[in-house]
Every structure is written in C-alpha cells, then in structure tokens.
Design an enzyme around this catalytic site. Structure first.
Site, mmCIF file in Angstrom:
data_model
loop_
_atom_site.group_PDB
_atom_site.id
_atom_site.type_symbol
_atom_site.label_atom_id
_atom_site.label_comp_id
_atom_site.label_asym_id
_atom_site.label_seq_id
_atom_site.Cartn_x
_atom_site.Cartn_y
_atom_site.Cartn_z
ATOM 1 N N VAL A 27 18.763 1.115 -42.614
ATOM 2 C CA VAL A 27 18.371 2.439 -43.069
ATOM 3 C C VAL A 27 19.403 3.488 -42.615
ATOM 4 C CG1 VAL A 27 16.827 2.982 -41.117
ATOM 5 C CG2 VAL A 27 16.363 3.930 -43.355
ATOM 6 N N ASP A 28 20.017 3.272 -41.468
ATOM 7 C CA ASP A 28 21.054 4.178 -40.959
ATOM 8 C C ASP A 28 22.234 4.258 -41.934
ATOM 9 O OD1 ASP A 28 22.155 5.110 -37.842
ATOM 10 O OD2 ASP A 28 23.611 4.749 -39.414
ATOM 11 N N THR A 54 12.122 -2.654 -36.866
ATOM 12 C CA THR A 54 11.683 -3.950 -37.431
ATOM 13 C C THR A 54 12.722 -4.624 -38.323
ATOM 14 O OG1 THR A 54 10.603 -2.991 -39.383
ATOM 15 C CG2 THR A 54 9.273 -3.213 -37.381
ATOM 16 N N GLY A 55 13.931 -4.032 -38.413
ATOM 17 C CA GLY A 55 15.006 -4.670 -39.162
ATOM 18 C C GLY A 55 15.914 -5.414 -38.210
ATOM 19 N N ASP A 89 12.476 4.042 -50.961
ATOM 20 C CA ASP A 89 13.744 4.289 -50.290
ATOM 21 C C ASP A 89 13.654 5.659 -49.610
ATOM 22 O OD1 ASP A 89 16.331 4.998 -49.614
ATOM 23 O OD2 ASP A 89 17.198 4.412 -51.536
ATOM 24 N N ILE A 90 13.753 5.679 -48.303
ATOM 25 C CA ILE A 90 13.535 6.927 -47.558
ATOM 26 C C ILE A 90 14.603 7.986 -47.880
ATOM 27 C CG2 ILE A 90 14.827 6.385 -45.434
ATOM 28 C CD1 ILE A 90 12.343 7.493 -43.885
HETATM 29 P P1 ADP Z 1 16.395 -1.165 -36.740
HETATM 30 O O1 ADP Z 1 17.793 -1.381 -36.240
HETATM 31 O O2 ADP Z 1 15.681 -0.033 -36.018
HETATM 32 O O3 ADP Z 1 15.599 -2.426 -36.775
HETATM 33 P P2 ADP Z 1 16.953 -1.282 -39.634
HETATM 34 O O4 ADP Z 1 17.587 -0.206 -40.441
HETATM 35 O O5 ADP Z 1 17.683 -2.551 -39.444
HETATM 36 O O6 ADP Z 1 16.568 -0.578 -38.221
HETATM 37 O O7 ADP Z 1 15.520 -1.623 -40.255
HETATM 38 C C1 ADP Z 1 14.393 -0.798 -40.138
HETATM 39 C C2 ADP Z 1 13.568 -0.874 -41.414
HETATM 40 O O8 ADP Z 1 14.141 -0.010 -42.399
HETATM 41 C C3 ADP Z 1 13.487 -2.260 -42.064
HETATM 42 O O9 ADP Z 1 12.138 -2.481 -42.470
HETATM 43 C C4 ADP Z 1 14.389 -2.107 -43.288
HETATM 44 O O10 ADP Z 1 13.965 -2.960 -44.355
HETATM 45 C C5 ADP Z 1 14.126 -0.669 -43.645
HETATM 46 N N1 ADP Z 1 15.085 -0.003 -44.552
HETATM 47 C C6 ADP Z 1 16.368 -0.311 -44.836
HETATM 48 N N2 ADP Z 1 16.877 0.564 -45.730
HETATM 49 C C7 ADP Z 1 15.887 1.458 -46.017
HETATM 50 C C8 ADP Z 1 15.755 2.595 -46.877
HETATM 51 N N3 ADP Z 1 16.760 3.028 -47.634
HETATM 52 N N4 ADP Z 1 14.549 3.248 -46.902
HETATM 53 C C9 ADP Z 1 13.515 2.847 -46.148
HETATM 54 N N5 ADP Z 1 13.578 1.794 -45.311
HETATM 55 C C10 ADP Z 1 14.737 1.100 -45.255
#
Ligand code: ADP
Length: 186
Positions: free
Chosen positions: A39-40, A128-129, A16-17
């Site tokens: 992630v945002d 990639t999400g 988890d970032i």
């Molecule tokens: P985007 O809109 O750029 O595709 P997303 O947030 O939907 O961004 O997804 C980008 C990546 O971040 C995906 O692989 C998702 O699984 C991952 N992600 C979501 N939450 C976290 C987190 N807390 N830490 C790290 N990666 C995350």
C-alpha cells in the site's frame, strides 16, 4: 457494511485506498518512510513526489518513526488532502507485543486526525501484508481500537473507513465488526 459509533460512521469497503476521497488516508509505512511495496508503494505512486519529500524532511528532523507512531503529510496529487503514515509491527509469532503496537498504530492515527480536526479518514489493513500479521487477529484489533476510540474520545471524525484490498481481508474485518455489534447489543 456500515454502523454508527456515537456520531461517527464506520464503514468497511473493498477497494483501493489511493482512490478514497476522505480527508486523510493512512499509509502502512516502514520506519524509514522512504517508500516500499504494498500500500505504501501504491500511495507514493498515486500521490507523486511531494509526499516523499515531506517524509524525508520529517525523518531528517526527528529520525526514524518508531513502531506504533504516526505522522501526517500532504496528500500530494491524491484526492485525500493528507496522508497519515504509521508503522505497524512485524509479526514475530505474537510474543513481541505485536498486538499492543498494532493498537497503538491505529490509536495514534485517530489522535492525529482529531488533532488536525479532520472529518474523515481511511485505513488499510496495517501489518497484514509484508509484515505478516494474521488477518483475523489484526482485524479484531483494528476494529476494536477504532470503536473504543470513538466511544471514549471527543473527535472531529464523522467517518472512518476501512478500505480492504481483497475479499478475504474485507470479510475478516466485517466479521470483527459484527462481533463488536453483537457484544454491544448484549
Ligand atoms: P504491511 O507492511 O504493514 O504489512 P502492506 O502494504 O504489505 O503493509 O499490506 C497491508 C495491506 O494493504 C494488505 O492487506 C495489502 O493487500 C493491502 N493493500 C495493498 N495495496 C493496497 C491499496 N492500494 N489499497 C488498499 N489496500 C492495499
């Protein structure tokens, strides 16, 4: 998995970032910087309101953040002191310069980190999400851009970490880095 590129350690971890202790973590934001899901959402939840307040001030000053650009804010309550917000491309099948925009997103974050003399930064898998970029192709661009930057530019960065949420994505980034290692040994 970790390797040295020049004087910088590049590592790929699953996790988890929002829990990373690097100087900065990167947010895969949208161009309005108002917070979304993925992630945002996780970064704003963990970091508290100070991050969003600074994002709003940035948008008021300069307008929406274009795809492939990046800005830096406080890390609020996060362990990381800063959040670097960047906007990756939405996948439209690959004919809309998505690769160039994705490369630019990573590059602008690295430039901003270097300009702010940061020693370490963590990246999620940008685009990639919800934005639908195919993971293997995105991994190749992410790893390739970081490795070329570290080979070509002088930087304060001692450590770059890719923090991938799921094992499938983690595996894909490890494979991409392995391809680069094989290539540079050849
Ligand atoms: P985007 O809109 O750029 O595709 P997303 O947030 O939907 O961004 O997804 C980008 C990546 O971040 C995906 O692989 C998702 O699984 C991952 N992600 C979501 N939450 C976290 C987190 N807390 N830490 C790290 N990666 C995350």
């Amino acid at each position: 998995m970790e390797v040295m590129v020049n004087k910088t350690k590049v590592s790929i971890v699953q996790g988890d970032i929002t829990r990373q202790g690097t100087d900065a973590i990167v947010n895969a934001a949208n161009s309005s910087l108002v917070g979304g899901g993925g992630v945002d959402g996780a970064i704003h939840r963990a970091g508290g309101p100070a991050i969003l307040e600074e994002c709003k001030r940035i948008i008021a000053r300069q307008g929406r953040l274009a795809t492939g650009k990046a800005v830096i804010t406080t890390g609020g309550n996060l362990k990381a002191r800063y959040v670097v917000h960047t906007v990756g491309p939405i996948w439209h099948g690959g004919s809309g310069n998505e690769a160039e925009f994705l490369r630019s997103a990573y590059y602008e974050c690295l430039k901003l980190a270097t300009g702010n003399k940061l020693a370490s930064i963590s990246f999620p898998s940008i685009s990639t999400g919800a934005y639908g970029y195919p993971v293997d192709e995105a991994a190749e661009i992410a790893v390739g851009t970081v490795v070329s930057f570290l080979k070509e530019q002088a930087t304060s960065l001692e450590e770059v970490v890719f923090v991938l949420f799921d094992s499938r994505t983690w595996q894909s980034y490890c494979s991409a880095l392995q391809v680069y290692l094989n290539r540079s040994e050849a």
